[in-house]
Motif scaffolding. Sequence first.
Motif, PDB file in Angstrom:
ATOM      1  N   UNK A   1      -7.041   5.331  10.494  1.00 31.29           N
ATOM      2  CA  UNK A   1      -6.101   6.176  11.237  1.00 31.29           C
ATOM      3  C   UNK A   1      -5.311   7.073  10.303  1.00 31.29           C
ATOM      4  N   UNK A   2      -4.714   8.116  10.888  1.00 33.77           N
ATOM      5  CA  UNK A   2      -3.959   9.071  10.093  1.00 33.77           C
ATOM      6  C   UNK A   2      -2.724   8.438   9.440  1.00 33.77           C
ATOM      7  N   UNK A   3      -1.882   7.721  10.210  1.00 29.44           N
ATOM      8  CA  UNK A   3      -0.717   7.092   9.571  1.00 29.44           C
ATOM      9  C   UNK A   3      -1.133   6.120   8.465  1.00 29.44           C
ATOM     10  N   UNK A   4      -2.250   5.416   8.687  1.00 31.52           N
ATOM     11  CA  UNK A   4      -2.744   4.484   7.670  1.00 31.52           C
ATOM     12  C   UNK A   4      -3.088   5.215   6.386  1.00 31.52           C
ATOM     13  N   UNK A   5      -3.741   6.372   6.534  1.00 28.31           N
ATOM     14  CA  UNK A   5      -4.091   7.167   5.350  1.00 28.31           C
ATOM     15  C   UNK A   5      -2.836   7.626   4.622  1.00 28.31           C
ATOM     16  N   UNK A   6      -1.830   8.021   5.414  1.00 30.07           N
ATOM     17  CA  UNK A   6      -0.578   8.465   4.789  1.00 30.07           C
ATOM     18  C   UNK A   6       0.051   7.327   3.983  1.00 30.07           C
TER      19      UNK A   6
ATOM     20  N   UNK B   1      -0.072   8.345  -4.584  1.00 26.26           N
ATOM     21  CA  UNK B   1       0.604   9.436  -5.271  1.00 26.26           C
ATOM     22  C   UNK B   1       1.618  10.074  -4.325  1.00 26.26           C
ATOM     23  N   UNK B   2       2.881   9.814  -4.598  1.00 22.98           N
ATOM     24  CA  UNK B   2       3.921  10.365  -3.735  1.00 22.98           C
ATOM     25  C   UNK B   2       3.945  11.890  -3.794  1.00 22.98           C
ATOM     26  N   UNK B   3       3.573  12.403  -4.964  1.00 20.30           N
ATOM     27  CA  UNK B   3       3.654  13.856  -5.109  1.00 20.30           C
ATOM     28  C   UNK B   3       2.670  14.552  -4.178  1.00 20.30           C
ATOM     29  N   UNK B   4       1.451  13.986  -4.121  1.00 23.56           N
ATOM     30  CA  UNK B   4       0.452  14.611  -3.252  1.00 23.56           C
ATOM     31  C   UNK B   4       0.848  14.513  -1.792  1.00 23.56           C
TER      32      UNK B   4
ATOM     33  N   UNK C   1       4.516  15.866   3.894  1.00 19.60           N
ATOM     34  CA  UNK C   1       5.049  14.658   4.523  1.00 19.60           C
ATOM     35  C   UNK C   1       6.156  14.084   3.658  1.00 19.60           C
ATOM     36  N   UNK C   2       7.088  13.422   4.328  1.00 25.27           N
ATOM     37  CA  UNK C   2       8.183  12.832   3.567  1.00 25.27           C
ATOM     38  C   UNK C   2       7.831  11.396   3.195  1.00 25.27           C
ATOM     39  N   UNK C   3       7.826  11.082   1.883  1.00 29.78           N
ATOM     40  CA  UNK C   3       7.504   9.712   1.462  1.00 29.78           C
ATOM     41  C   UNK C   3       8.446   8.696   2.100  1.00 29.78           C
TER      42      UNK C   3
ATOM     43  N   UNK D   1       0.825  -1.206   0.000  1.00 30.13           N
ATOM     44  CA  UNK D   1       0.000   0.000   0.000  1.00 30.13           C
ATOM     45  C   UNK D   1       0.859   1.256   0.000  1.00 30.13           C
ATOM     46  N   UNK D   2       2.106   1.143   0.525  1.00 25.60           N
ATOM     47  CA  UNK D   2       2.992   2.300   0.506  1.00 25.60           C
ATOM     48  C   UNK D   2       3.762   2.385  -0.811  1.00 25.60           C
ATOM     49  N   UNK D   3       3.483   1.446  -1.725  1.00 30.02           N
ATOM     50  CA  UNK D   3       4.116   1.532  -3.034  1.00 30.02           C
ATOM     51  C   UNK D   3       5.459   0.839  -3.145  1.00 30.02           C
ATOM     52  N   UNK D   4       5.743  -0.096  -2.227  1.00 28.91           N
ATOM     53  CA  UNK D   4       6.985  -0.853  -2.342  1.00 28.91           C
ATOM     54  C   UNK D   4       6.634  -2.308  -2.592  1.00 28.91           C
TER      55      UNK D   4
END
Lengths: 336, 276
Positions: free
Chosen positions: B142-147, B154-157, B163-165, B24-27
């Motif tokens: 949760x907030x961290x989950x949303x991040x 979208x890393x850009x958003x 926030x730092x990707x 989900x974090x793109x890795x």
Amino acid sequence: MKSLIKRRGPFLIFMMILAYLVSALILLLLHPDPPAGLRSLFLSPFATPMALGNWLNRAVLFMLSGTAVVYAFQGGEFNLGGEGQICLGGLATVIFLLRFPDLWGPAGIILALLLSALLAGVLGGLSGVIKNFTGLSEVITTYLLSMGIIHFSRYFITGPFKDENSYLVTTPEIPLRFQLPGLLPPSHLNISLFFVLLLVLGTYLFLYYRPAGYEWRLCGINGEFASYCGINRKRQTLKTLIVSGGINGLAGSVLILGTSHRGIQDFFSGYGWNGMAVSLIGGNHPLLVIPSALFFSHLVQGAERLNLLGQFTYALDGFIMALIFLVVTSGRLHRD
Amino acid sequence: MIESLLTLTAPLLLAALGGLYSERAGILNISLEGLMLFSAYAALHVASLTGSLAAGLLGALGASLALTLLFGLSSLVLKNDPFVSGLGINLLAYPMVKTLSKISYGTEGTLRPENLPSCGSLFFPVLALLLTGITYLFLEKTHPGRLIRLCGGSERRLREKGHSPEKVKWLALVMGSLLAGLSGASLSLPLGAFVPGISAGKGWIALVAVYLGGRKPFGILPAMLFFSLFDLWAMNLQHYGRIPTDIVLGLPYFLTLVLTILIHIVKNRDFTIKKW
């Protein structure tokens, strides 16, 4: 050619120095007698003609599996199926030569090589077909196919083709006339050396001096651009994976014909991953496969010697290979 | 039957949940297999040293975290291709386990320590089910989950929001590694033994299940139950000796492949691999 090697050569040398430094460090920390350990690690491959021959022979096999990976990466595909393709190639050679033991020597060898390349090529190509029809990445399919094949191969070695007279889990030996003539007996070095060097040189000439090779590399450098240029990428994907798999099949076949002469359980183990490391540290340049294969072979041989002496039971070469994978494509180390 | 099904499902489910965080974090995190192997060993080792299950669990979490630290250093700090880094972690786990096992037990083969505390067979299945729910709540509510989800989307958003990707990816990797560590422990502790090939292919099947389950915790659950059902059936075949063991061991890979292809055709979702 010069500029390319200039660009990738320093990285290769950097990686080699890093690997040797780390292995020296591990020995200094853990070996009961560090000077003796360092001597075994670095000098044992040169100690006797046999050790020298085995070092070169392993390098020849690494060059083959490394070249298979060069074709894959240069064409922009991941081939994670090396181990399974080498296994399939070797197994096909053993079974074929045991089933037809009366063939004329050279004919048997050539047929076995062709059969192995064909089967492993088809195995590689299957991932290409899947990718072209469904879009499913070859990363997953090459790996899964390879793992399945490896388990199936164990069935043949432990089942119908097992040599009941041997204390090892292995098939019987292939007849003597199918075994490649040695160059430095009693080491395993054999005439496959010349053919593999020719293949490496041919790969370089093909990829860098032929239009088809240019298209091949273009797909690896920038696939979308290659499509714009009118290259049929689906066909190229298929070609890349077939050739990469086929060369791995050859590696398996040469491994049997020249080195092990029989299908010992897990005879292929490590050649696929080492081939990938060999290709990666040379920046996937076809000619840099030669020095990096010599380097890897040296490291593996030295580590095996340490194991054999029983002073050092750690899988040193495994650690170094893992380390190389962890840094080899680092964006901070590469500047090209 | 249901009990053995649940016991089989627990490690796979935990591993797949671990893979879900990084996914989900793109890795694309293929190091699951290595994490499982190393933490399975660590769980057994620490549990037999201390005689305590809790310590064994902590050992597994620590082992998994240590390898993930390396993975993060390699892929996030050194900017190595995450795929190649993952291969590196998998290749590292084998010699590490071999070496440790040789030093501590004098063998590289199967380990069956005597003084091992026994582990209730339902502990890990219940834990896995609980964590499925918690993962769902964490990622969705949760907030961290949303991040983490934003980072994969979208890393850009994410960067625009200040926030730092990199940090979010570290968070996802650490969360994932804890689950992978539990998954490793659930392989070795209930069995009371460690076998060198204990994680064979399970990390990959977990990864595939993440996609099959539509990258959602409650999608992964049925996918995993299905895999385990097949596994159970294969084990029964083996038991009755109708099909040779090696063939049975090879079948899950081909089944996984066929299933993945089918689902892929249906969903037409691409595995995203970044080339360096």
